[in-house]
Motif scaffolding. Structure first.
Motif, PDB file in Angstrom:
ATOM      1  N   LEU A 103     -64.191  60.400  41.052  1.00 29.12           N
ATOM      2  CA  LEU A 103     -65.013  60.313  39.863  1.00 29.12           C
ATOM      3  C   LEU A 103     -64.872  61.385  38.972  1.00 29.12           C
ATOM      4  O   LEU A 103     -64.572  61.308  37.835  1.00 29.12           O
ATOM      5  CB  LEU A 103     -66.481  60.115  40.306  1.00 29.12           C
ATOM      6  CG  LEU A 103     -67.430  60.055  38.902  1.00 29.12           C
ATOM      7  CD1 LEU A 103     -67.156  59.071  38.041  1.00 29.12           C
ATOM      8  CD2 LEU A 103     -68.929  60.125  39.471  1.00 29.12           C
ATOM      9  N   PHE A 104     -64.837  62.670  39.921  1.00 28.89           N
ATOM     10  CA  PHE A 104     -64.841  64.141  38.933  1.00 28.89           C
ATOM     11  C   PHE A 104     -63.501  64.142  38.413  1.00 28.89           C
ATOM     12  O   PHE A 104     -63.195  64.881  37.556  1.00 28.89           O
ATOM     13  CB  PHE A 104     -65.171  65.091  40.003  1.00 28.89           C
ATOM     14  CG  PHE A 104     -66.650  65.737  39.865  1.00 28.89           C
ATOM     15  CD1 PHE A 104     -67.504  64.695  39.619  1.00 28.89           C
ATOM     16  CD2 PHE A 104     -67.128  66.811  40.393  1.00 28.89           C
ATOM     17  CE1 PHE A 104     -68.853  64.995  39.557  1.00 28.89           C
ATOM     18  CE2 PHE A 104     -68.436  67.332  40.011  1.00 28.89           C
ATOM     19  CZ  PHE A 104     -69.463  66.296  39.911  1.00 28.89           C
TER      20      PHE A 104
ATOM     21  N   THR B 160     -75.281  59.221  45.083  1.00 29.31           N
ATOM     22  CA  THR B 160     -74.812  60.397  45.276  1.00 29.31           C
ATOM     23  C   THR B 160     -75.050  61.356  44.184  1.00 29.31           C
ATOM     24  O   THR B 160     -75.158  60.839  43.047  1.00 29.31           O
ATOM     25  CB  THR B 160     -73.519  60.802  45.810  1.00 29.31           C
ATOM     26  OG1 THR B 160     -72.451  60.473  44.698  1.00 29.31           O
ATOM     27  CG2 THR B 160     -72.858  59.863  46.963  1.00 29.31           C
ATOM     28  N   PRO B 161     -75.196  62.621  44.133  1.00 33.26           N
ATOM     29  CA  PRO B 161     -75.455  63.658  42.874  1.00 33.26           C
ATOM     30  C   PRO B 161     -74.409  62.955  41.961  1.00 33.26           C
ATOM     31  O   PRO B 161     -74.768  63.073  40.692  1.00 33.26           O
ATOM     32  CB  PRO B 161     -75.338  65.015  43.310  1.00 33.26           C
ATOM     33  CG  PRO B 161     -76.081  64.748  44.827  1.00 33.26           C
ATOM     34  CD  PRO B 161     -75.411  63.483  45.202  1.00 33.26           C
ATOM     35  N   PRO B 162     -73.206  63.057  42.211  1.00 37.06           N
ATOM     36  CA  PRO B 162     -72.119  62.833  41.028  1.00 37.06           C
ATOM     37  C   PRO B 162     -72.252  61.735  40.639  1.00 37.06           C
ATOM     38  O   PRO B 162     -72.123  61.133  39.366  1.00 37.06           O
ATOM     39  CB  PRO B 162     -70.894  63.131  41.808  1.00 37.06           C
ATOM     40  CG  PRO B 162     -71.165  63.947  42.737  1.00 37.06           C
ATOM     41  CD  PRO B 162     -72.323  63.685  43.214  1.00 37.06           C
TER      42      PRO B 162
ATOM     43  N   TYR C 236     -77.567  66.145  49.636  1.00 35.35           N
ATOM     44  CA  TYR C 236     -76.815  64.761  49.370  1.00 35.35           C
ATOM     45  C   TYR C 236     -77.419  63.930  49.871  1.00 35.35           C
ATOM     46  O   TYR C 236     -77.781  62.729  49.215  1.00 35.35           O
ATOM     47  CB  TYR C 236     -75.475  64.982  50.181  1.00 35.35           C
ATOM     48  CG  TYR C 236     -74.805  63.804  50.390  1.00 35.35           C
ATOM     49  CD1 TYR C 236     -73.756  63.261  49.600  1.00 35.35           C
ATOM     50  CD2 TYR C 236     -75.103  62.977  51.672  1.00 35.35           C
ATOM     51  CE1 TYR C 236     -73.231  62.070  49.537  1.00 35.35           C
ATOM     52  CE2 TYR C 236     -74.212  61.569  51.591  1.00 35.35           C
ATOM     53  CZ  TYR C 236     -73.176  61.324  50.589  1.00 35.35           C
ATOM     54  OH  TYR C 236     -72.798  60.203  50.923  1.00 35.35           O
ATOM     55  N   ASP C 237     -78.299  64.313  51.054  1.00 31.52           N
ATOM     56  CA  ASP C 237     -79.090  63.148  51.868  1.00 31.52           C
ATOM     57  C   ASP C 237     -80.436  62.767  50.659  1.00 31.52           C
ATOM     58  O   ASP C 237     -80.750  61.425  51.030  1.00 31.52           O
ATOM     59  CB  ASP C 237     -79.602  63.477  53.076  1.00 31.52           C
ATOM     60  CG  ASP C 237     -78.468  63.556  54.150  1.00 31.52           C
ATOM     61  OD1 ASP C 237     -77.300  62.879  53.906  1.00 31.52           O
ATOM     62  OD2 ASP C 237     -78.829  64.260  55.072  1.00 31.52           O
TER      63      ASP C 237
ATOM     64  N   TRP D 111     -70.562  68.578  49.732  1.00 33.25           N
ATOM     65  CA  TRP D 111     -70.854  67.237  50.367  1.00 33.25           C
ATOM     66  C   TRP D 111     -70.227  66.111  49.255  1.00 33.25           C
ATOM     67  O   TRP D 111     -71.051  65.555  48.600  1.00 33.25           O
ATOM     68  CB  TRP D 111     -72.249  67.103  50.656  1.00 33.25           C
ATOM     69  CG  TRP D 111     -72.591  68.067  51.831  1.00 33.25           C
ATOM     70  CD1 TRP D 111     -72.959  69.380  51.679  1.00 33.25           C
ATOM     71  CD2 TRP D 111     -72.514  67.846  53.331  1.00 33.25           C
ATOM     72  NE1 TRP D 111     -72.925  70.212  52.806  1.00 33.25           N
ATOM     73  CE2 TRP D 111     -72.699  69.155  53.907  1.00 33.25           C
ATOM     74  CE3 TRP D 111     -71.778  66.783  54.041  1.00 33.25           C
ATOM     75  CZ2 TRP D 111     -72.681  69.176  55.281  1.00 33.25           C
ATOM     76  CZ3 TRP D 111     -71.953  67.197  55.432  1.00 33.25           C
ATOM     77  CH2 TRP D 111     -72.079  68.114  56.145  1.00 33.25           C
ATOM     78  N   PHE D 112     -69.148  66.044  49.349  1.00 38.26           N
ATOM     79  CA  PHE D 112     -68.587  64.875  48.351  1.00 38.26           C
ATOM     80  C   PHE D 112     -68.001  63.747  49.058  1.00 38.26           C
ATOM     81  O   PHE D 112     -67.210  63.977  50.134  1.00 38.26           O
ATOM     82  CB  PHE D 112     -67.491  65.736  47.640  1.00 38.26           C
ATOM     83  CG  PHE D 112     -67.871  66.138  46.189  1.00 38.26           C
ATOM     84  CD1 PHE D 112     -69.201  66.497  45.901  1.00 38.26           C
ATOM     85  CD2 PHE D 112     -67.010  65.783  45.195  1.00 38.26           C
ATOM     86  CE1 PHE D 112     -69.605  66.994  44.656  1.00 38.26           C
ATOM     87  CE2 PHE D 112     -67.575  66.291  43.686  1.00 38.26           C
ATOM     88  CZ  PHE D 112     -68.955  66.607  43.638  1.00 38.26           C
ATOM     89  N   THR D 113     -68.008  62.572  48.804  1.00 35.08           N
ATOM     90  CA  THR D 113     -67.398  61.500  49.291  1.00 35.08           C
ATOM     91  C   THR D 113     -66.002  61.186  48.371  1.00 35.08           C
ATOM     92  O   THR D 113     -65.825  61.878  47.542  1.00 35.08           O
ATOM     93  CB  THR D 113     -68.018  60.227  49.087  1.00 35.08           C
ATOM     94  OG1 THR D 113     -68.047  59.941  47.596  1.00 35.08           O
ATOM     95  CG2 THR D 113     -69.464  60.509  49.654  1.00 35.08           C
TER      96      THR D 113
END
Length: 439
Positions: free
Chosen positions: A261-262, A231-233, A221-222, A253-255
């Motif tokens: 979004l997903f 972020t990756p997504p 994530y970082d 590690w999701f916001t």
């Protein structure tokens, strides 16, 4: 082949039901790999069976789908224990994997398939190397799988994409459609924008899903935030990849924005609680994801970070972890958990008629013994199924109407030979790795 399975308790499975449905005194009729009837025995149509299987009161249910694993890593079982993911990969795993051979991958895959069949897994989703060998093992065993050659790209050569494309062209829909192929970029951090753009184009050309590790660790994530400010997504969405079927492993590690979004894109989250705990990667916010409408399926990850392919451990841990971290015992129901282990994964594999025991569906199913001491008394079958059942309770595993495991016997694999080959290939693999270190 026409098969009758009778004298059973049955759950047809779960999609969006609030509770797991059960049916007493049921019968399942199978013709040429497809279910032609699943319901009460007294209502079953006339059917001339080539074989009748007496379920002896066992529970018939859809087979389990292990939606994220690296099956040949059975040869690496237990190595690198008690290391964080980055050190585990760089110090324990990668130095050994450099010395894999076709023979080693085939031996490790046969061992993994045997383990999965024993525990009631009928389908799996895999990303690894030497994938022709894995495809041959799936073909020969009778198993069902979605396979992808792991794509790593640090120099924009995109060279790793070529064997993935070759795998699609050779194996997609092979073995009577038991084998399907995905594109398998490793992760945001192990690929370039160039190769991900090529993968997006290939996903459109070949109409196959994309299987990728997403936000597995805080380092992932970082790193993405530092490299791209996303972020990756968010990065995958910016590239347009989320407009295609994406199977996203881990998602720890999701916001809140990532979750939304997903949910909006319909991206499938592949939850691997045991591996994430063993590597101290964290706990994915599954309760929040489900509440937001995300699709969640279950996986074991590879056995080097698990250390087995027993999906029943993931089934029990999925709701328990969420109850523990939210301090709310009502989150993640048994029905949501069984759906994650069966129907959600089945649809993510690309099959519209898999993951339920219904007329017209593929006959991928298991029989589960309910008579063990740990399952008695059965005051609440829903609860018992998620919190009490063990992989060892599986009495029969069937894929596409063919019995592959039953009461301790395998029909397509020789257990003694499989174990001996795996041990031999593991020994040779570690000898090659040690010789390289000493050179």
């Amino acid at each position: 082949m026409r098969t009758r399975i009778t004298n059973i308790l049955m759950t047809p499975g779960v999609t969006d039901e609030a509770h797991i449905p059960f049916m007493d005194d049921a019968e399942i009729l199978i013709d040429n790999g497809l279910i032609v009837y699943a319901g009460r025995r007294e209502d079953a149509p006339a059917f001339e069976a080539d074989e009748t299987i007496d379920g002896k009161g066992a529970l018939a249910m859809p087979g389990l789908c292990n939606m994220h694993t690296h099956t040949p890593m059975t040869l690496l079982r237990s190595i690198g224990s008690d290391l964080p993911l980055d050190r585990w990969l760089n110090e324990a795993i990668f130095p050994v994997e450099k010395h894999l051979t076709d023979e080693a991958v085939r031996a490790g895959t046969d061992l993994g398939i045997m383990e999965m069949l024993r525990f009631g897994t009928t389908s799996f989703n895999d990303m690894y190397m030497h994938m022709d060998m894995e495809a041959e093992a799936v073909r020969d065993s009778g198993m069902r799988a979605l396979l992808g050659h792991g794509v790593v790209d640090f120099d924009e050569s995109c060279a790793d994409l070529l064997p993935n494309i070759a795998l699609i062209e050779k194996w997609n829909h092979a073995a009577d459609d038991r084998i399907r192929v995905a594109l398998a970029p490793h992760s945001e951090g192990a690929t370039t924008q160039k190769v991900l753009e090529k993968i997006r184009s290939a996903a459109e050309t070949y109409q196959v899903p994309v299987h990728i590790h997403v936000s597995e660790t805080k380092l992932d994530y970082d790193g993405s935030i530092k490299r791209r400010g996303l972020t990756p997504p968010q990065y995958l969405d910016q590239l347009g990849l989320l407009d295609y079927p994406v199977l996203a492993a881990h998602c720890v590690w999701f916001t809140d924005e990532d979750i939304e979004l997903f949910a909006r894109k319909g991206t499938v989250i592949l939850h691997n609680p045991v591996s994430n705990l063993k590597l101290a990667s964290g706990v994915a916010p599954i309760a929040k994801m489900l509440q937001a409408g995300c699709k969640v399926a279950l996986g074991t990850d590879g056995v080097a970070s698990n250390n087995n392919l027993n999906l029943w451990e993931e089934i029990k841990l999925m709701p328990m972890l969420q109850k523990g971290i939210t301090l709310d015992p009502t989150v993640v129901s048994p029905a949501q958990t069984i759906a994650a282990a069966t129907s959600v994964g089945a649809k993510a594999l690309g099959y519209s008629h898999l993951g339920l025991l219904r007329e017209g569906y593929l006959a991928d199913l298991i029989l589960l013994d309910l008579n063990g001491a740990h399952m008695s008394p059965c005051n609440d079958l829903e609860s018992n199924l998620v919190y009490s059942a063990q992989g060892s309770d599986v009495r029969m595993t069937m894929v596409q109407g063919k019995v592959l495991y039953r009461d301790g016997e395998f029909t397509t694999l020789d257990p003694k030979l499989v174990v001996e080959r795996a041990r031999k290939q593991a020994s040779l693999l570690f000898e090659r790795a040690q010789a390289a270190r000493n050179a």
